[in-house]
Design a protein around this motif. Structure first.
Motif, mmCIF file in Angstrom:
data_model
loop_
_atom_site.group_PDB
_atom_site.id
_atom_site.type_symbol
_atom_site.label_atom_id
_atom_site.label_comp_id
_atom_site.label_asym_id
_atom_site.label_seq_id
_atom_site.Cartn_x
_atom_site.Cartn_y
_atom_site.Cartn_z
ATOM 1 N N THR A 1 0.807 -1.224 0.000
ATOM 2 C CA THR A 1 0.000 0.000 0.000
ATOM 3 C C THR A 1 0.838 1.271 0.000
ATOM 4 N N LEU B 1 -1.713 4.144 -0.772
ATOM 5 C CA LEU B 1 -2.968 3.669 -0.183
ATOM 6 C C LEU B 1 -2.894 3.474 1.329
ATOM 7 N N ILE C 1 -6.229 -1.550 -5.584
ATOM 8 C CA ILE C 1 -6.709 -0.215 -5.947
ATOM 9 C C ILE C 1 -8.212 -0.255 -6.237
ATOM 10 N N THR D 1 2.118 2.969 -3.845
ATOM 11 C CA THR D 1 1.396 1.994 -4.671
ATOM 12 C C THR D 1 1.540 2.281 -6.158
ATOM 13 N N ASP E 1 -5.806 5.053 3.151
ATOM 14 C CA ASP E 1 -7.069 4.356 2.871
ATOM 15 C C ASP E 1 -7.233 3.137 3.765
ATOM 16 N N LEU F 1 -10.415 -0.900 -3.015
ATOM 17 C CA LEU F 1 -10.454 0.207 -2.052
ATOM 18 C C LEU F 1 -11.086 1.472 -2.624
ATOM 19 N N LYS F 2 -11.023 1.655 -3.921
ATOM 20 C CA LYS F 2 -11.497 2.894 -4.534
ATOM 21 C C LYS F 2 -12.910 2.796 -5.121
#
Length: 422
Positions: free
Chosen positions: A289, A411, A340, A292, A414, A343-344
């Motif tokens: 993370t 990340l 990615i 990234t 996040d 999480l997004k």
């Protein structure tokens, strides 16, 4: 921030069942790909025919993907996954039947070939639904804080199944022939169908919306194309697969370049995936993370370099080594990209984002097969791979310079936010 738990996702029973289902499916699918490529090239001796296989699967997978994403977001994921597996079993049985001694002795070669193409086309229809369904289902099996770990284990399982599927496919063709190998694949798919029923039905997170199909599709595409990080990650992987990959013409390398036969064909397929799975398992212990974006850019660049080496090689050991290290970098890029996306992506858009992912990455496998087949026919297989790897390096370099949000992506925050939420 808590200490990284390399087994976080494995602490949830249904996720473990999901991994078993995915392994059985991909193991069978990987063997089936190897067997079909070998059988079609044996029937035609034409690398362009391998590209046609890719085209047959690409067309439905690409053009149906947006509609599949809309349907996945509106439907219960476990039942939809079960239906996809059941329909895939029909394809496996159809290929088993087409390669039987009775059919081969009574049907013309072209008729058998068109039958294979037809079943591959049907498989492309299912591929449009498999990708977004799996992507959405994973998020319903583990809490958000375990998404990165779940993405790693899911990708590792996928690659591990590819390793053994490709390897076993090549060896089984040599030992028990194409027909009985396809029979084993059918058994694997039926095993996955039984196992998936042990996962409970899941809530439908998007059932309360009144979006039309047009509005739903527009929302999904707009979300992806307006997010430079997600768009950049998908584009990088698509370019690597489309131009840098050479899986579709491994049969040409094994037969005409390296003189390695069906066993060597299986080894070439397995070498690429084995590097990926070793790397993926390592990422369960090593955080990905931090920085990234740069890790994604470097991994795709490294993949392109080693594919160029593979294309230039005339030695079996060097070809295997180059494919292994290509797999190492491919494994990193796959885990980073899946992390990615998980999480997004908002929960109510996972089906549509998963569908766009299938359009970019999943379908590019088939389109890449067509590109590889055409390029191999025009330039020869070695030069086709070298040119594809070079194009990959150029595009990654441009992406790294132009896409600052992706280049600077980290990340870590996040993950910390999701840990607090859970």
């Amino acid at each position: 921030m808590q200490k990284k738990d390399p087994y976080a996702a494995l602490r949830f029973k249904e996720f473990n069942i999901f991994l078993l289902v995915r392994f059985a499916l991909v193991f069978g699918w990987s063997m089936q790909f190897v067997v079909i490529e070998w059988q079609v090239y044996a029937l035609t001796k034409n690398p362009l025919s391998l590209g046609i296989i890719g085209l047959c699967e690409f067309l439905p997978a690409f053009f149906l993907a947006p509609f599949a994403g809309h349907i996945v977001d509106k439907k219960e994921k476990r039942n939809l996954f079960t239906l996809c597996i059941a329909l895939f079993s029909l394809i496996s049985f159809g290929l088993f039947w087409l390669t039987s001694a009775t059919i081969e002795s009574s049907w013309e070669t072209n008729t058998i070939l068109y039958g294979i193409y037809g079943l591959v086309f049907f498989g492309g229809v299912l591929r449009a639904f498999f990708g977004p369904t799996i992507f959405s289902l994973i998020a319903l099996l583990v809490p958000k804080k375990a998404y990165p770990n779940a993405a790693t284990w899911s990708s590792s399982t996928w690659k591990g199944a590819n390793v053994f599927g490709a390897l076993c496919g090549g060896f089984l063709i040599a030992w028990i022939d194409v027909h009985y190998t396809l029979g084993i694949i059918f058994i694997l798919v039926m095993t996955a169908l039984v196992l998936v029923l042990r996962i409970s039905q899941k809530p439908i997170l998007n059932k309360g919306t009144n979006e039309s199909v047009k509005e739903s599709l527009k929302a999904g595409l707009s979300f992806v194309f307006n997010d430079k990080v997600i768009l950049g990650a998908l584009t990088l992987d698509m370019i690597a697969v489309l131009f840098g990959g050479a899986v579709a013409i491994f049969a040409v390398f094994a037969t005409d370049v390296l003189d390695a036969g069906p066993k060597g064909f299986g080894i070439l397929n397995a070498a690429l995936s084995s590097g990926s799975i070793i790397t993926m398992l390592a990422t369960t212990y090593i955080p990905i993370t931090k920085n990234t974006g740069m890790k994604l850019l470097i991994s795709v660049f490294g993949f392109g370099i080693f594919m160029i080496i593979f294309g230039a090689s005339k030695l079996m050991w060097l070809s295997v080594l180059a494919l292994f290290f290509s797999g190492v970098f491919d494994g990193i890029s796959m885990v980073v990209r899946q992390t990615i996306l998980q999480l997004k992506t908002p929960d109510n858009m996972r089906g549509r984002v998963g569908a766009v992912n299938s359009m970019f990455v999943g379908s590019s496998n088939e389109l890449g097969a067509l590109e590889s087949g055409i390029a191999a026919r025009i330039f020869g297989a070695p030069l086709a791979v070298i040119l594809g790897g070079t194009i990959t390096l150029v595009i990654v370099t441009i992406m790294g310079i132009k896409n600052q949000p992706l280049r600077n992506l980290d990340l870590t925050k996040d993950i910390e936010l999701h840990e607090k939420d859970d």
